[in-house]
Structure formats: C-alpha cells, structure tokens
Design a protein around this motif. Structure first.
Motif, PDB file in Angstrom:
ATOM      1  N   ILE A 220       0.861  -1.179   0.000  1.00  0.00           N
ATOM      2  CA  ILE A 220       0.000   0.000   0.000  1.00  0.00           C
ATOM      3  C   ILE A 220       0.902   1.235   0.000  1.00  0.00           C
ATOM      4  O   ILE A 220       1.756   1.394   0.877  1.00  0.00           O
ATOM      5  CB  ILE A 220      -0.922   0.016   1.227  1.00  0.00           C
ATOM      6  CG1 ILE A 220      -1.768  -1.263   1.269  1.00  0.00           C
ATOM      7  CG2 ILE A 220      -1.810   1.258   1.209  1.00  0.00           C
ATOM      8  CD1 ILE A 220      -2.673  -1.455   0.070  1.00  0.00           C
ATOM      9  N   SER A 222      -0.408   4.560  -0.617  1.00  0.00           N
ATOM     10  CA  SER A 222      -1.158   5.754  -0.233  1.00  0.00           C
ATOM     11  C   SER A 222      -2.539   5.317   0.200  1.00  0.00           C
ATOM     12  O   SER A 222      -2.870   4.119   0.163  1.00  0.00           O
ATOM     13  CB  SER A 222      -1.250   6.744  -1.410  1.00  0.00           C
ATOM     14  OG  SER A 222      -2.103   6.239  -2.422  1.00  0.00           O
ATOM     15  N   SER A 223      -3.372   6.282   0.570  1.00  0.00           N
ATOM     16  CA  SER A 223      -4.739   5.946   0.970  1.00  0.00           C
ATOM     17  C   SER A 223      -5.577   5.486  -0.213  1.00  0.00           C
ATOM     18  O   SER A 223      -6.648   4.909  -0.028  1.00  0.00           O
ATOM     19  CB  SER A 223      -5.402   7.156   1.624  1.00  0.00           C
ATOM     20  OG  SER A 223      -5.445   8.243   0.711  1.00  0.00           O
ATOM     21  N   SER A 224      -5.072   5.698  -1.426  1.00  0.00           N
ATOM     22  CA  SER A 224      -5.872   5.374  -2.605  1.00  0.00           C
ATOM     23  C   SER A 224      -5.259   4.295  -3.496  1.00  0.00           C
ATOM     24  O   SER A 224      -5.948   3.776  -4.378  1.00  0.00           O
ATOM     25  CB  SER A 224      -6.089   6.636  -3.455  1.00  0.00           C
ATOM     26  OG  SER A 224      -4.850   7.178  -3.877  1.00  0.00           O
ATOM     27  N   ASN A 252     -10.033   2.769  -4.566  1.00  0.00           N
ATOM     28  CA  ASN A 252     -11.364   3.385  -4.530  1.00  0.00           C
ATOM     29  C   ASN A 252     -12.152   3.130  -5.805  1.00  0.00           C
ATOM     30  O   ASN A 252     -13.332   2.782  -5.755  1.00  0.00           O
ATOM     31  CB  ASN A 252     -11.225   4.899  -4.293  1.00  0.00           C
ATOM     32  CG  ASN A 252     -10.545   5.214  -2.969  1.00  0.00           C
ATOM     33  OD1 ASN A 252     -10.821   4.582  -1.956  1.00  0.00           O
ATOM     34  ND2 ASN A 252      -9.635   6.176  -2.977  1.00  0.00           N
ATOM     35  N   ASN A 312       0.865  10.895  -4.265  1.00  0.00           N
ATOM     36  CA  ASN A 312      -0.408  11.076  -3.568  1.00  0.00           C
ATOM     37  C   ASN A 312      -1.535  11.511  -4.495  1.00  0.00           C
ATOM     38  O   ASN A 312      -2.589  11.940  -4.027  1.00  0.00           O
ATOM     39  CB  ASN A 312      -0.241  12.102  -2.450  1.00  0.00           C
ATOM     40  CG  ASN A 312       0.675  11.598  -1.346  1.00  0.00           C
ATOM     41  OD1 ASN A 312       0.593  10.440  -0.957  1.00  0.00           O
ATOM     42  ND2 ASN A 312       1.567  12.462  -0.877  1.00  0.00           N
ATOM     43  N   ASP A 314      -4.724  11.358  -6.765  1.00  0.00           N
ATOM     44  CA  ASP A 314      -5.903  10.499  -6.708  1.00  0.00           C
ATOM     45  C   ASP A 314      -5.984   9.544  -7.888  1.00  0.00           C
ATOM     46  O   ASP A 314      -6.431   8.407  -7.753  1.00  0.00           O
ATOM     47  CB  ASP A 314      -7.172  11.348  -6.646  1.00  0.00           C
ATOM     48  CG  ASP A 314      -7.311  12.074  -5.313  1.00  0.00           C
ATOM     49  OD1 ASP A 314      -6.673  11.621  -4.339  1.00  0.00           O
ATOM     50  OD2 ASP A 314      -8.036  13.082  -5.263  1.00  0.00           O
TER      51      ASP A 314
END
Length: 563
Positions: A220, A222-224, A252, A312, A314
């Motif tokens: 992983i 990043s958060s996306s 996502n 980072n 999206d």
C-alpha cells in the motif's frame, strides 16, 4: 562407475530442464539474451485459442481478410463498417480478444452475454500486431457469448476506423467449488489455539476488480493506491506493446495503471526509505519460454534498482517507476536478497545469490551487505561489505530474516543460525543456534515476527520464529522429497543478556508448516496461516513433486498464537 552416475544424473536433469524450458532458477535458454520482437498473444495450459477464420467465430456486416506471417494463424479479419459485428460463443471462465493496433484503428463496443461491458479504442501511435485488446478472466463457469461491434467512431488522432479480429483465447476453467468454510484443528499448548474459535464463523470474498498483473509483491503506497509487482510474465495488462509486470491499483475506483518496469523483478527484495520512497532491488535475468527481459531491451535484473517515489495523486496518472541502469544500480548482483530499512532511514541490502538458483552454494553465494543510498562506511566507498555470517549459513540462507531493533542494530536469522548485526560498527554478535536443527530460510522457508515492543518491559525486543524444515540442505535435489515433513516448531528469543543466556524457548504448532505467513494483530496476537505440511520451497527440483511444486499437504487451518 562415478562418472557413469554423473552422466546419468546430468542427462536426467537436462531432460527435466528441456521438457519444461524452465529458466527461473538459473537456466539461460538459447536466444533469451538476444532482443527480439515480442507479442502478448499467448495460450497457456488450460486455455484454447481460436483464430479469426475459425468456423465458430461469426461475422455480420462487411468484413475483409488480410494475410501475414505476423498474424495468429497468418490470417486476420477487419472492418471499417459501422455496426459490423463479430460474435463468439464459448464455455469457460475467461475470454481474451487479440488484434492489431495502429494510427488507422478506431473504436469498438464489447458485449458479454448481451451486456455492454467496455468501449475499446484500438488507436495506437505505434503499429503493433497480436495485441491483447480486451480480456475478462472472472466469468462464472459456463457458456458465454462475446460480441464486438464497430462503433463507427474513432479518436481525434486516428486516421481511420479499422477494427480487427486476430484471435480469441478462452480460459476453459472448471466449475467452482462451494465457498470456503473454517476448519477446526486441535489446540496444542496454552499459547497456540485453532482459529477461528467458533465453528459457526463464516466468511466470503468479494471481488471488486483485477490488478492486471500477478501480485508477487504488493504494498500500500497511499490511501488510494497499492503497487503490484510481478516477474516478466504473460500478464493480461500491457504497456508499450508487451505484457506489464508492474501496476498501480486504485483502491477506490479499482482502476489499473501499468508501470514501466525495465528489468526482470523476479526474486527481488524491497522496502520503503524514510522519505516514503519505495525501492525494489535485484531480480533475475530470464524467465520461462521466450518471455525474457531481453525482449524489452534489458537482459539482467540482478543489479537493478527500481524506484517509486511518493505519489499522492488520486488518479496516479503521472506516477511511475524510475530505472536508469547506467546511473543507478546495485554494486553486486543479487537474487533472493533481503532489504530492510535501518535506523538512519536508508536501506540495508543483504545476501542473496549472484545468479538464479535454488539452494544457495559457495559458487553463487553473495555474502555481502550494501546500502541504498550507498554509504562510504568502514572504508567500503559504497561497495559491498563482507559478512562471515552469510558464509557460515550456507546453503539454505536466501531471503535472510531481518528486523531493525530499538538499539539501531539488526537481528538476522538464516538457515539454523542467528545474529545481531551492528551496521555502524560492522560487528556480528552470534546468538544461540535455532533448536532441533530447524532451518528457517529459503528454501526451507519459515516465518518470523518481532513481537510487540512495550514500555512494560522497557521495549525489550523478542523474536518469534515458526515453521521451516529439518531437511539437510547439503543433500542433492534427487534425495529430497516433496513428502519430507516440515517443522511444527516455534522458537522465541528475548534479545537482552538474560534472554540470550536462557536461549530459545520452544513450542509446537498444531501442525507442521513450511512457507507459512505470520501476521501481527493490533492486540499483539499473531495469526499463523498458509503453508505446506511437507516439502520445501521452489518448483521442479525434488522427488514426488505435486505438479511442479516441491511441497505438498497444504495446511488449511489458521492458528492464533497468543504471546
């Protein structure tokens, strides 16, 4: 007599290599280092190809035939007519459409079982043949129909509206079994218990997308997004006209972006640097059949450094791997090396083999440590630093187990031995040998965790090693069997003076395992999962193989360990 036995063994091993054309473990096939044109068209075992001229492929509207040695079966069928269509009914679990792309190609709609599933633009600035245009490997087993319809449209850059069919490939598959259910196992000892505890527990998997490349390594970032790395392989996702073996997966939206991996990352190691940069280092020069890194302009991944800087965005459109072999590379070749972030935020790169292999040996061993970014430490001027430990731990010492410790030193285990390495002083503190002759590193692969550090014991580190094998790593492959029992041993060592003096504390899992995984839970417990009950790592090497696997008797029951 000895010469005769040697020649017999050589002939046997050569026949195995030639039959399977295996290159993963150091065999370099003829031509594998010579760059040559490559196309993604591939029909693996369990699949079947159908040429565009197959009577099972049906066309409506105006279509024309073209002939070339560059086409599958030397034939291709194409159209520029709006609403011209092709349908193909098949039985299986997956379908691939192969065709050509160039500046004259246009847009098509793809339907599966009457439902439109994709809009495909076959325009490409570079002309390429036998390209994978569309694929879906997630169909339920049964009869399906793919329909491709010319949209009558083209992209703004295209000079034509051609859509063509070169071939279809069907993944034949089989009927899927019932959903997995938890399997109970007898509890052994006070710390090891079968999981899940309640037999009524159930779980299911829900697939949201596909990565396009096999997840040999996954992290992983990043958060996306997750980054996925494979070896050079016939993956369905393509980039620059050849299969991709790296990708970014959007957590996502489930969108996939292929990455430019310039060298073969099979058998590589990796870690994150302190600034969030991911490095993936080492690898292998060749893989099976005619798919080699040479096909894509690179012949050797053994000294490669692949860099992925923090990203980072999206959509990750501008995120990619960086490789420049002329400027950034390892100081020595490494296959199955361990990479660990150390106390100053850099990466320590340890051990491995100087070429592809299986069980390591003195002729291929790389008994050194280097750093990235390179360090001028101990007079090395950035070059590898010798490690006596990595000589003493031959033969089963690939992928050493390593953990950074609170005092800035590094715990290392390989084969049956362990040490604490002070990288700042370049000293090795040998620890008690792992009990009962158990080997814990490749190909006698066990697993390990650094148990949770706690203020209750002044953050004293403690190591847990589980599984592995007691197979003699000096034996030749023909004396090792996939039925040789794995180890059920778990060993703990507290890394302070008293703990080292007391030695390893031994417990037994409910079942023996090799190639298992250990997952540290938020509450400090450890889940031990997966693995085989017999054999060792690798494939195509030992007696009594299961297919090509060197291991057998999969262990299906996870175990919960309570430290």
């Amino acid at each position: 007599m000895h010469l005769l036995r040697f020649l017999q063994l050589f002939a046997f091993l050569f026949s195995l290599s030639a039959a399977g054309e295996s290159a993963w473990n150091g065999h370099t096939l003829p031509g594998s280092q010579t760059p040559a044109p490559f196309t993604p068209y591939f029909v693996p075992a369990g699949a079947k190809g159908y040429d565009s001229s197959s009577p099972l492929v049906h066309y409506s509207g105006k279509w024309s035939d073209s002939y070339s040695a560059g086409f599958v079966g030397k034939t291709l069928r194409w159209t520029s007519a709006s609403k011209a269509a092709v349908t193909f009914t098949f039985t299986g679990t997956g379908i691939e459409w192969f065709g050509s792309v160039d500046k004259r190609h246009g847009i098509a709609y793809v339907y599966l079982d009457g439902k439109r599933v994709d809009r495909v633009d076959t325009y490409s600035l570079i002309a390429r043949k036998q390209q994978r245009i569309f694929w879906d490997f997630d169909l339920p087993y049964g009869k399906h129909t793919i329909k491709i319809v010319h949209s009558g449209k083209k992209s703004s850059k295209a000079t034509g509206r051609i859509v063509d069919i070169d071939a279809f490939v069907v993944t034949q598959g089989s009927r899927r079994t019932a959903p997995l259910q938890p399997v109970s196992a007898p509890a052994t000892g006070q710390n090891l218990v079968a999981a899940p505890a309640q037999s009524s527990a159930q779980w299911t998997l829900k697939q949201q997308g596909t990565t396009g490349v096999h997840a040999m390594q996954l992290a992983i970032i990043s958060s996306s997004h997750a980054i996925v790395m494979d070896k050079v392989e016939h993956n369905p996702l393509t980039i620059d006209g050849h299969p991709a073996w790296g990708a970014l997966y959007n957590l996502n939206t489930h969108a996939v972006k292929p990455l430019h991996v310039r060298s073969n990352s099979f058998c590589a190691g990796g870690t994150f640097l302190a600034n969030g940069t991911l490095i993936n280092v080492g690898g292998n020069p060749v893989v099976e059949d005619r798919t080699a890194a040479a096909d894509f302009g690179d012949v050797d991944g053994l000294q490669s450094v692949r860099i992925f800087e923090p990203c980072n965005e999206d959509d990750a459109d501008s995120c990619d791997l960086f490789e420049d072999h002329a400027r950034v590379r390892l100081a020595s070749p490494r296959w199955y090396n361990t990479v660990l972030r150390i106390s100053d935020g850099s990466a320590m790169i340890m051990g491995g083999s100087t070429k592809g292999g299986w069980i390591n040996n003195a002729t291929t061993n790389n008994p050194t440590i280097e750093y990235f970014p390179p360090k001028n430490i101990h007079g090395s001027n950035g070059l590898p630093i010798h490690s006596t430990f990595l000589i003493d731990t031959l033969n089963s010492n690939l992928f050493p187990i390593a953990f950074s410790l609170p005092d800035k030193r590094v715990f290392v285990a390989a084969n049956r031995d362990a040490m604490i390495y002070d990288w700042q002083a370049n000293t090795e503190q040998r620890l008690p040998q792992i009990p009962n002759g158990v080997r814990v590193t490749y190909p006698m692969t066990g697993t390990a965790v650094l148990l949770p550090l706690s203020p209750d014991n002044d953050y004293t580190p403690e190591i847990l090693l589980c599984g592995g094998s007691i197979v003699d790593d000096s034996k030749p492959s023909w004396e090792i069997s996939a039925q040789d029992a794995a180890s059920a041993q778990c060993s703990r060592l507290v890394l302070n003076a008293a703990g080292i003096q007391a030695g390893w504390q031994v417990e037994q899992m409910p079942a023996a395992r090799t190639m298992l995984d250990a997952v540290l839970l938020p509450n400090g417990d450890v889940v031990l999962v997966n693995g085989a009950g017999s054999g060792i790592s690798g494939y195509g090497n030992v007696r009594a193989q299961v297919g090509a696997s060197n291991a057998d008797n999969p262990v299906l029951s996870p175990v919960l360990y309570r430290p």
